[in-house]
Write a protein that holds these residues in place. Structure first.
Motif, PDB file in Angstrom:
ATOM      1  N   GLU A  13      87.574  -8.633 -44.017  1.00 54.53           N
ATOM      2  CA  GLU A  13      87.924  -8.441 -42.618  1.00 54.53           C
ATOM      3  C   GLU A  13      86.667  -8.329 -41.759  1.00 54.53           C
ATOM      4  OE1 GLU A  13      90.582  -5.176 -41.943  1.00 54.53           O
ATOM      5  OE2 GLU A  13      90.759  -5.597 -39.789  1.00 54.53           O
ATOM      6  N   GLU A  14      86.716  -8.889 -40.575  1.00 55.30           N
ATOM      7  CA  GLU A  14      85.607  -8.782 -39.624  1.00 55.30           C
ATOM      8  C   GLU A  14      86.106  -8.132 -38.341  1.00 55.30           C
ATOM      9  OE1 GLU A  14      84.326 -12.817 -39.169  1.00 55.30           O
ATOM     10  OE2 GLU A  14      84.045 -13.084 -41.328  1.00 55.30           O
ATOM     11  N   ASP A  15      85.174  -7.615 -37.550  1.00 50.53           N
ATOM     12  CA  ASP A  15      85.553  -7.009 -36.275  1.00 50.53           C
ATOM     13  C   ASP A  15      86.196  -8.059 -35.378  1.00 50.53           C
ATOM     14  OD1 ASP A  15      84.562  -4.621 -37.089  1.00 50.53           O
ATOM     15  OD2 ASP A  15      82.637  -4.833 -36.043  1.00 50.53           O
ATOM     16  N   HIS A  16      87.189  -7.618 -34.646  1.00 51.25           N
ATOM     17  CA  HIS A  16      87.859  -8.558 -33.762  1.00 51.25           C
ATOM     18  C   HIS A  16      87.805  -8.068 -32.320  1.00 51.25           C
ATOM     19  CE1 HIS A  16      91.197  -5.711 -34.864  1.00 51.25           C
ATOM     20  NE2 HIS A  16      91.272  -5.679 -33.547  1.00 51.25           N
ATOM     21  N   ASP A  17      88.114  -8.978 -31.417  1.00 47.36           N
ATOM     22  CA  ASP A  17      88.185  -8.654 -29.996  1.00 47.36           C
ATOM     23  C   ASP A  17      89.380  -9.391 -29.413  1.00 47.36           C
ATOM     24  OD1 ASP A  17      87.860  -8.141 -27.332  1.00 47.36           O
ATOM     25  OD2 ASP A  17      85.958  -9.217 -27.112  1.00 47.36           O
TER      26      ASP A  17
END
Lengths: 360, 678
Positions: free
Chosen positions: B123-127
């Motif tokens: 998982e990666e940071d999202h916006d």
């Protein structure tokens, strides 16, 4: 949906194996199974048990079998005359189709519609203990302002249960350790650290009936529900009330709030503040404030305080007989309300709208 | 007695397929019986951004035929729409993105196995949060459908500075989802090298092209069957992932495969109307003549594709303003790609424009109907809608001051707003055949979404052929028929009716020398008049509870110019449906974002509210019924979308009139009333 076994309950003493749950109308449980929120191994269908009668209790009041359909209960003549708040609450809920399937016991045990609870891919301490509660920082516009905890701020969705809480209803339970009676107000647990358990019922315990005590004040009672659209929507705030006024003073009162707490919220403090006091809008508002004093709203649900306060004043004022001078008293509105609320005829509103819904 | 053929166009003909629909005989995409049908269930991404490393399934799962994911799915040809490149990459671009397709011999087994699949995801940071000050905001070149993002005439800043009366307001519309009754659904089957798709869509010809290209097939090798469609509202205008997934699954398993989206998936993979933040500044003379408008829209799109909701474009056309600037900016976020939703651009844009004009009217002390009339010198049909609509609604009795009417606990108010929608046609081809005995077959690959398109084409053909309507047999909803344009942009009847008219006229001109004629409108359509519009006016009466803040619409009225009305029964239904959807936009609809979870959290029809019957207390529509002769042979203008354009603003303006409260962030709900100070 997980594969499950199904059997029909043949008697009350059947018991319930581990991993099994009771199935009645199925209007909530089946949805939760499809969504992967409820994953029972076995469904035990209790809808054919002989629990579909509404009978008079020997010492007054009435007993509602737990399998009585919501639509039948709402239409019952005794309910409509002696406990109109209950009929109105039922008719304010769900849709005609759902009310034809949903049962009295099942309605009480339906689960929260908190959007995180209803989505198996979301964290939720109720459906996956320990996974966290995203609602506190996320979507909580329609979640609890009373009785919640760090772990959970879900609200109980039932309209019927709010009326039952106001009416001092008692739930009759049968189970592995025998029969017991539980006041509706004690049926539900507050979430605390263990929000996964909604009620005090033990595994295998079955609600067999709901008893309504003889309650003369209930003949003058009503339910009002505020919602985001005119029909087929859960409450954003509701009030069930019964009121007896004599010589301008409150002789007896019952008050419960919906859509503000993990349980139907019996407003004991508000009732205490009203008994023996003048039946005026000022007193009604002060009583609501006494109950809401402990509210802990979050970013997006503080409006419920004003909503419940306004509803309480409006509903109680509508129950003051027009012959009582207090009914015509001046409007006393707090800062949140706008303008002269409910200055019109005191009896307009809730009873009529319930009838309207029924005929739609 | 002389026999006489009554004109069919203009008659309130009931929908031809009505009996089939109410008796259950009409078949929708997922209802075509197939031998050895297998069922696909999508495994959606539980995160908004990241990489998919593995998909694991318990080998003990029964009845599972295949689990497709990017690690094992066949390679597809590139598509213009990157959302159709399903299972082709390990990249996760939005929450809900299809990461795997489980195919099983029963629906239950597929769903069970899909819920049990284990996903290994980095998982990666999202916006996912649209903000007007977002650092990644940029100005696109074009906005939908394909027009410049910016426009400028005159000197807006100078005009605003010198205008005696100005308005500067920001209106916000939330993300919305079109969730038609029939979800997106496909059954795919391979017959040798030909692909058969039973698919719910608005454009069989386009689906054949798009899906064919993805599988390396010419459109002629793809047969799309779309006999009946249970609503689309724009969301079915292009091929959606369900069609590609079903075709992939069918290729891998060698069986027909059905993919029907569950309601929850309708709120992720088929598009949404993007949220808009609209700042609108208006300048006017003291007489209410508009001197300047600046309309700037900030909106969002996905990482995959730039799709820009064109909310400011409508302001270029409604009122002549000497100093006019419009523009759009967009932020690409970790969200699904926005798509067409009924009146894209116009519906949200007219919230900003027509609410701002209502605020201007108040500032001027001018009646809002009169304000619009004064600014429509060259738009007589619009003016007629305003005048006639106002008269029918009883507008003249209105006290302009807000908060003056109280009935019991309810504050009453009325409001109005204008409506507009482009009138256009797109190239289509139709074929008509004489079957003998005075009967005819009309064929065109159009899609009827439940609007009455099939019926209207029969009416048009009957008049052109000079026969009663029951002598005309309509064949639509099949990509092997002569190609038709999309059922979108309110252009279906104009486009297909034009082709049908042409074919019928050619057949008659042949005078028996041929029993078949085909007509292609491409050249004619290229010469059509540009910048023409249907117009209208909406009037609303609302009541707002002083106890609860609840808002109810007690009356909603629309007065329209739709050129010639081809069928008043189905037209009325289109108008009312659009107005009710407008009511939903004003009061109910909102996809609620949880920025931390990276998605919308209300994704079913219990929690995503649209109006119920009980919300529609009194509603009516009327129309001028004046043919616009230089547009198309029928003289018609599209009416499928105009009902949602302006009706939300009329309701919001009525809420202000009832309470003195301006709700500028949609939807208007009781909490906003309770916490507002007039």
């Amino acid at each position: 949906m997980k594969t499950f076994d199904y059997r029909t309950a043949t008697g009350l003493a059947d018991g319930l194996e581990p991993g099994a749950v009771f199935l009645a109308g199925g209007t909530n449980l089946v949805d939760l199974m499809k969504l992967g929120i409820a994953t029972p191994d076995v469904l035990v269908d209790v809808s054919r048990l002989p629990l579909r009668e509404i009978t008079d209790l020997p010492r007054g009041g009435m007993r509602i079998g737990s399998a009585v359909r919501n639509s039948d209960l709402a239409a019952d003549h005794r309910v409509r005359t002696a406990y109109p708040v209950l009929s109105q609450a039922l008719l304010a809920g769900a849709s005609g189709q759902l009310r034809n399937m949903a049962t009295t016991g099942g309605n009480l045990l339906q689960r929260t519609r908190c959007r995180y609870f209803m989505d198996a891919t979301m964290p939720c301490n109720k459906h996956l203990p320990g996974s966290g509660c995203p609602a506190r920082d996320g979507d909580h516009r329609n979640l609890a302002i009373l009785g919640g905890s760090e772990a959970c701020i879900a609200t109980h969705p039932s309209d019927m249960a709010v009326a039952l809480a106001a009416l001092d209803a008692v739930v009759q339970v049968d189970g592995p350790t025998g029969q017991r009676s539980i006041p509706v107000t004690d049926l539900y647990r507050l979430p605390g650290d263990t929000p996964e358990r909604d009620t005090v019922l033990e595994h295998g315990e079955l609600i067999t009936a709901v008893d309504l005590p003889e309650l003369p004040v209930a003949a003058r009672s009503t339910y009002r529900k505020a919602r985001d659209r005119a029909s087929y929507a859960f409450a954003v705030g509701s009030v069930a009330a019964a009121l007896d006024v004599e010589d301008g003073l409150v002789r007896e009162v019952r008050l419960a709030f919906g859509a503000v707490a993990p349980k139907p919220w019996r407003a004991f403090a508000a009732e205490e503040a009203l008994r023996g006091r003048p039946a005026t809008r000022e007193r009604f508002a002060a009583a609501a404030d006494a109950e809401l004093r402990h509210a802990t709203p979050l970013r997006d649900n503080a409006y419920k305080i004003a909503l419940i306060r306004n509803l309480t004043v409006s509903v109680l004022a509508s129950l003051v007989p027009s012959t009582e001078p207090a009914a015509q008293g001046p409007a006393a509105q707090g800062p949140a309300a706008q303008g002269p609320a409910a200055q019109g005829p005191a009896t307009q509103g809730p009873a009529e709208s319930a009838t309207e819904e029924e005929t739609r | 007695m002389t026999s006489m053929v009554t004109r069919a166009v203009g008659a309130p003909v009931a929908r031809l397929e009505g009996p089939a629909k109410v008796s259950g005989a009409a078949r929708y995409a997922a209802e075509y019986p197939q031998d050895h049908l297998a069922y696909g269930w999508i495994v959606p991404s539980p995160v908004a951004r990241g990489r998919l490393d593995a998909v694991l399934i318990d080998p003990a799962e029964e009845d599972v035929l295949a689990v497709l994911w990017y690690g094992n799915a066949p390679e597809l040809a590139k598509s213009d729409d990157p959302e159709l490149a399903v299972l082709q990459s390990d990249e996760i671009r939005y929450r809900g993105q299809p990461l795997a397709l489980v195919i099983a011999t029963s629906l239950e087994a597929a769903r069970r196995a899909a819920q049990a699949v284990q996903l290994e995801i980095a998982e990666e940071d999202h916006d996912v949060e649209l903000r007007a000050d977002h650092p990644d905001r940029y100005t696109p070149e074009t906005v939908v459908p394909d027009v410049p993002a910016e426009s400028s005439t005159g000197d807006v800043e100078a005009a605003l500075t010198s205008a005696p009366v100005t308005i500067d307001v920001t209106y916000e519309t939330p993300p919305l989802h079109n969730s038609p009754m029939e979800p997106h659904a496909t059954i795919a089957r391979w017959d040798d090298q030909d692909l058969i798709l039973y698919d719910s869509n608005q454009h069989p010809s386009g689906i054949a092209d798009t899906v064919g290209a993805i599988f390396g097939l010419p459109a002629g090798r793809v047969h799309v069957v779309t006999e009946h469609v249970g609503g689309g509202f724009g969301s079915k205008g292009t091929a959606r992932p369900n069609a590609v997934l079903a075709a992939l699954g069918a290729r891998v398993t060698g069986r027909p495969v059905e993919v029907v989206l569950p309601r929850q998936a309708m709120f992720s993979i088929v598009g949404h109307r993007a949220p808009t933040l609209q700042r609108i500044r208006v300048g006017a003379t003291e007489d209410g003549i508009l001197t300047a408008i600046d309309h700037q829209t900030c909106t969002q799109s996905s990482r995959l594709l730039e799709f820009v909701e064109s909310a400011s474009v409508v302001t270029r056309d409604v009122y002549p303003v000497p100093n006019l600037r419009t523009g759009h900016s967009v932020v690409r976020l970790d969200v699904p790609t926005p798509r067409w939703m009924r009146a894209p651009g116009e519906a949200p844009g007219m919230v900003g424009l027509e609410c701002a004009l209502d605020e201007l009217a108040v500032e001027l002390g001018l009646d809002p109907v009169e304000l619009r009339i004064r600014n429509s010198p060259a738009n007589p049909r619009y003016v007629e809608c305003l005048r006639s609509g106002a008269a029918r609604f009883g507008w003249s009795e209105r006290d302009p001051r807000p908060g003056q009417r109280l009935e019991g606990e309810w504050r009453l108010g009325t409001g109005m707003a204008g409506a507009t929608y482009p009138a256009s046609a797109m190239p289509s081809t139709a074929r008509v055949r004489a079957l003998g005995a005075g009967e005819y077959e009309v064929a065109i690959a159009a899609a009827d979404l439940g609007t009455g398109a099939r019926t209207i084409l029969a009416q048009i053909a009957a008049d052109e052929l000079g026969v009663p309507i029951d002598k005309v047999h309509i064949r639509i909803g099949d990509s092997t028929l002569p190609q038709a344009s999309v059922a979108g942009g309110s252009s279906g009847s104009a486009s297909w009716g034009w082709a049908v008219t042409g074919a019928c006229r050619e057949l008659r001109a042949a005078d028996g020398s041929s029993d078949e004629a085909t007509f292609d409108t491409t050249e004619l359509v290229q010469q059509q008049k540009e910048n023409r519009h249907a117009s209208g006016a909406h009037f609303a009466e609302v009541r707002v509870s002083t106890v609860t803040g609840e808002i109810r619409v007690s009356r909603l009225f629309g007065m329209y110019d739709g050129g010639r009305i081809l069928n008043p029964r189905t037209a009325r239904s289109q108008f009312l449906g659009g107005m009710i959807m407008g009511m939903g936009m004003a009061l109910h609809e909102e996809s609620v974002l949880d920025p931390a979870q990276g998605t919308w959290v209300n994704h079913d029809l219990a929690e995503y509210h649209i109006p119920t019957h009980a919300d529609v207390e009194w509603i009516d529509a009327a129309w001028l019924d004046q043919p616009e002769d230089d547009l198309n042979p029928m003289g018609s203008k599209g009416i499928g979308e105009i009902g949602i354009v302006g009706s939300p603003a009329a309701i919001l303006n009525a809420v202000w009139h009832a309470t003195g409260i301006r709700i500028r962030t949609l939807p208007a709900r009781l909490d906003k009333i309770l916490t507002a100070t007039p």
